[in-house]
Scaffold this motif. Structure first.
Motif, PDB file in Angstrom:
ATOM      1  N   ARG A 226      37.495  33.839  38.101  1.00 19.40           N
ATOM      2  CA  ARG A 226      36.634  33.924  36.927  1.00 19.40           C
ATOM      3  C   ARG A 226      35.607  35.054  37.071  1.00 19.40           C
ATOM      4  O   ARG A 226      35.411  35.866  36.150  1.00 19.40           O
ATOM      5  CB  ARG A 226      35.943  32.574  36.738  1.00 19.40           C
ATOM      6  CG  ARG A 226      35.114  32.439  35.490  1.00 19.40           C
ATOM      7  CD  ARG A 226      34.809  30.987  35.193  1.00 19.40           C
ATOM      8  NE  ARG A 226      34.271  30.269  36.355  1.00 19.40           N
ATOM      9  CZ  ARG A 226      34.937  29.342  37.048  1.00 19.40           C
ATOM     10  NH1 ARG A 226      36.180  29.018  36.715  1.00 19.40           N
ATOM     11  NH2 ARG A 226      34.378  28.726  38.078  1.00 19.40           N
ATOM     12  N   LEU A 227      34.958  35.136  38.205  1.00 19.45           N
ATOM     13  CA  LEU A 227      33.888  36.116  38.385  1.00 19.45           C
ATOM     14  C   LEU A 227      34.427  37.532  38.580  1.00 19.45           C
ATOM     15  O   LEU A 227      33.861  38.498  38.046  1.00 19.45           O
ATOM     16  CB  LEU A 227      33.011  35.709  39.573  1.00 19.45           C
ATOM     17  CG  LEU A 227      32.178  34.442  39.350  1.00 19.45           C
ATOM     18  CD1 LEU A 227      31.489  34.014  40.641  1.00 19.45           C
ATOM     19  CD2 LEU A 227      31.143  34.676  38.251  1.00 19.45           C
ATOM     20  N   PHE A 228      35.489  37.689  39.351  1.00 14.34           N
ATOM     21  CA  PHE A 228      36.065  39.020  39.524  1.00 14.34           C
ATOM     22  C   PHE A 228      36.539  39.566  38.180  1.00 14.34           C
ATOM     23  O   PHE A 228      36.427  40.770  37.910  1.00 14.34           O
ATOM     24  CB  PHE A 228      37.236  38.985  40.511  1.00 14.34           C
ATOM     25  CG  PHE A 228      36.819  38.929  41.958  1.00 14.34           C
ATOM     26  CD1 PHE A 228      35.819  39.746  42.448  1.00 14.34           C
ATOM     27  CD2 PHE A 228      37.448  38.057  42.846  1.00 14.34           C
ATOM     28  CE1 PHE A 228      35.443  39.707  43.783  1.00 14.34           C
ATOM     29  CE2 PHE A 228      37.081  37.998  44.180  1.00 14.34           C
ATOM     30  CZ  PHE A 228      36.074  38.827  44.651  1.00 14.34           C
ATOM     31  N   THR A 229      37.115  38.694  37.340  1.00 15.90           N
ATOM     32  CA  THR A 229      37.625  39.131  36.047  1.00 15.90           C
ATOM     33  C   THR A 229      36.508  39.617  35.143  1.00 15.90           C
ATOM     34  O   THR A 229      36.641  40.636  34.455  1.00 15.90           O
ATOM     35  CB  THR A 229      38.375  37.982  35.352  1.00 15.90           C
ATOM     36  OG1 THR A 229      39.531  37.635  36.139  1.00 15.90           O
ATOM     37  CG2 THR A 229      38.837  38.388  33.968  1.00 15.90           C
ATOM     38  N   THR A 230      35.402  38.905  35.124  1.00 21.27           N
ATOM     39  CA  THR A 230      34.329  39.238  34.194  1.00 21.27           C
ATOM     40  C   THR A 230      33.363  40.287  34.727  1.00 21.27           C
ATOM     41  O   THR A 230      32.765  41.040  33.937  1.00 21.27           O
ATOM     42  CB  THR A 230      33.529  37.967  33.823  1.00 21.27           C
ATOM     43  OG1 THR A 230      33.018  37.364  35.030  1.00 21.27           O
ATOM     44  CG2 THR A 230      34.419  36.969  33.109  1.00 21.27           C
ATOM     45  N   GLN A 231      33.191  40.369  36.052  1.00 18.92           N
ATOM     46  CA  GLN A 231      32.173  41.248  36.616  1.00 18.92           C
ATOM     47  C   GLN A 231      32.707  42.337  37.533  1.00 18.92           C
ATOM     48  O   GLN A 231      31.951  43.213  37.969  1.00 18.92           O
ATOM     49  CB  GLN A 231      31.137  40.405  37.381  1.00 18.92           C
ATOM     50  CG  GLN A 231      30.442  39.379  36.502  1.00 18.92           C
ATOM     51  CD  GLN A 231      29.390  38.582  37.255  1.00 18.92           C
ATOM     52  OE1 GLN A 231      28.698  39.108  38.114  1.00 18.92           O
ATOM     53  NE2 GLN A 231      29.281  37.300  36.937  1.00 18.92           N
ATOM     54  N   GLY A 232      33.992  42.301  37.837  1.00 22.19           N
ATOM     55  CA  GLY A 232      34.558  43.306  38.718  1.00 22.19           C
ATOM     56  C   GLY A 232      34.304  43.006  40.186  1.00 22.19           C
ATOM     57  O   GLY A 232      33.545  42.091  40.532  1.00 22.19           O
TER      58      GLY A 232
ATOM     59  N   ALA B  77      41.286  40.841  30.312  1.00 28.01           N
ATOM     60  CA  ALA B  77      39.928  41.195  30.743  1.00 28.01           C
ATOM     61  C   ALA B  77      39.958  41.837  32.115  1.00 28.01           C
ATOM     62  O   ALA B  77      39.265  42.836  32.363  1.00 28.01           O
ATOM     63  CB  ALA B  77      39.043  39.949  30.749  1.00 28.01           C
ATOM     64  N   GLY B  78      40.764  41.292  33.017  1.00 28.27           N
ATOM     65  CA  GLY B  78      40.875  41.869  34.352  1.00 28.27           C
ATOM     66  C   GLY B  78      41.446  43.269  34.323  1.00 28.27           C
ATOM     67  O   GLY B  78      40.995  44.155  35.067  1.00 28.27           O
ATOM     68  N   HIS B  79      42.433  43.499  33.469  1.00 32.77           N
ATOM     69  CA  HIS B  79      43.037  44.832  33.360  1.00 32.77           C
ATOM     70  C   HIS B  79      41.999  45.844  32.888  1.00 32.77           C
ATOM     71  O   HIS B  79      41.931  46.967  33.405  1.00 32.77           O
ATOM     72  CB  HIS B  79      44.206  44.790  32.371  1.00 32.77           C
ATOM     73  CG  HIS B  79      45.007  46.055  32.329  1.00 32.77           C
ATOM     74  ND1 HIS B  79      46.198  46.212  33.008  1.00 32.77           N
ATOM     75  CD2 HIS B  79      44.780  47.233  31.710  1.00 32.77           C
ATOM     76  CE1 HIS B  79      46.673  47.433  32.795  1.00 32.77           C
ATOM     77  NE2 HIS B  79      45.827  48.068  32.001  1.00 32.77           N
ATOM     78  N   ARG B  80      41.170  45.448  31.916  1.00 28.08           N
ATOM     79  CA  ARG B  80      40.138  46.365  31.420  1.00 28.08           C
ATOM     80  C   ARG B  80      39.118  46.675  32.505  1.00 28.08           C
ATOM     81  O   ARG B  80      38.663  47.819  32.636  1.00 28.08           O
ATOM     82  CB  ARG B  80      39.466  45.756  30.191  1.00 28.08           C
ATOM     83  CG  ARG B  80      40.398  45.646  28.984  1.00 28.08           C
ATOM     84  CD  ARG B  80      39.742  44.955  27.816  1.00 28.08           C
ATOM     85  NE  ARG B  80      40.674  44.779  26.708  1.00 28.08           N
ATOM     86  CZ  ARG B  80      40.940  43.624  26.123  1.00 28.08           C
ATOM     87  NH1 ARG B  80      40.324  42.522  26.535  1.00 28.08           N
ATOM     88  NH2 ARG B  80      41.804  43.546  25.128  1.00 28.08           N
TER      89      ARG B  80
END
Length: 228
Positions: free
Chosen positions: A39-45, A123-126
């Motif tokens: 969840r956090l890696f996807t939204t915050q990198g 979201a992760g791809h972006r």
């Protein structure tokens, strides 16, 4: 040569990774950590997330996170693997391998497209395309834990069909990569850029038409005895 990213993500006092038998890990805590990390890696990198944040989100101590995964790079790779294993488990490739050739490839294509077109995956791809992430360890870790492992699993399926005389493929690893690119097609790019006609996501009819076309093109090029 030392890795500056790795040095930053493993603070002094973090427990060292141990080899050999030890105290059994709590699988519930491990699952909570992975869910929080995804969840956090996807939204915050990658760079925008700390192990403290992941621990707090998972409801565990930071030492527990390090005990399970060692460092942030290992946790990121494990989160990517967990996501891929959930969406495209070994059992899917085994079932596709046992199915008739065209239907088996369609099964893999459908599961793959469903995985890469979910909100979390988009979201992760972006995030992966941002300049900050490109300069981090994240892209290589992602590639090795996700796409590369999927290509390897698909290559095994393709090799079985080559051995059975159904496919004529000189390089199954390259063919596996080509198949997944065909399955992505234009629809995935349009979803990434938010350019789908009539809404945020393509219709199921559009998706199925693209996947059937991808499988057809692949078999036209690689089916044994096909005209070239």
């Amino acid at each position: 040569m030392s890795d500056p990213h790795r040095a930053k993500s493993t603070p002094p006092g973090a427990p060292a990774r141990q080899s050999g038998p030890g105290r059994p890990k709590d699988l519930g805590k491990r699952a909570a950590i992975l869910d929080a990390a995804k969840r956090l890696f996807t939204t915050q990198g990658f760079a925008g997330v700390s192990m403290d944040q992941i621990a707090a989100d998972a409801g565990v101590s930071k030492l527990t996170v390090y005990s399970h995964f060692g460092d942030k790079e290992a946790l990121f790779a494990a989160a990517v693997r967990a996501h891929c294993d959930q969406q495209l488990p070994d059992s899917l490739f085994e079932a596709a391998d046992a199915a008739p050739l065209q239907e088996g490839l369609l099964q893999i294509a459908r599961a793959f497209f469903a995985m890469i077109s979910g909100p979390e995956a988009l979201a992760g791809h972006r995030v992966m395309c941002t300049p900050q992430v490109v300069e981090s360890p994240m892209p290589r870790l992602f590639w090795e834990a996700g796409p590369q492992r999927l290509q390897d699993s698909l290559a095994v399926v393709l090799q079985h069909h080559v051995d059975a005389g159904e496919l004529a493929i000189p390089d199954v690893r390259r063919a596996a990569a080509e198949f997944l690119c065909l399955a992505k097609g234009e629809l995935h790019a349009r979803m990434i850029f938010g350019c789908c006609d009539g809404g945020d996501v393509p219709s199921s009819h559009e998706v199925e038409a693209q996947l059937e076309s991808a499988v057809g093109l692949f078999l036209h090029g690689y089916r044994a005895g096909a005209r070239r």
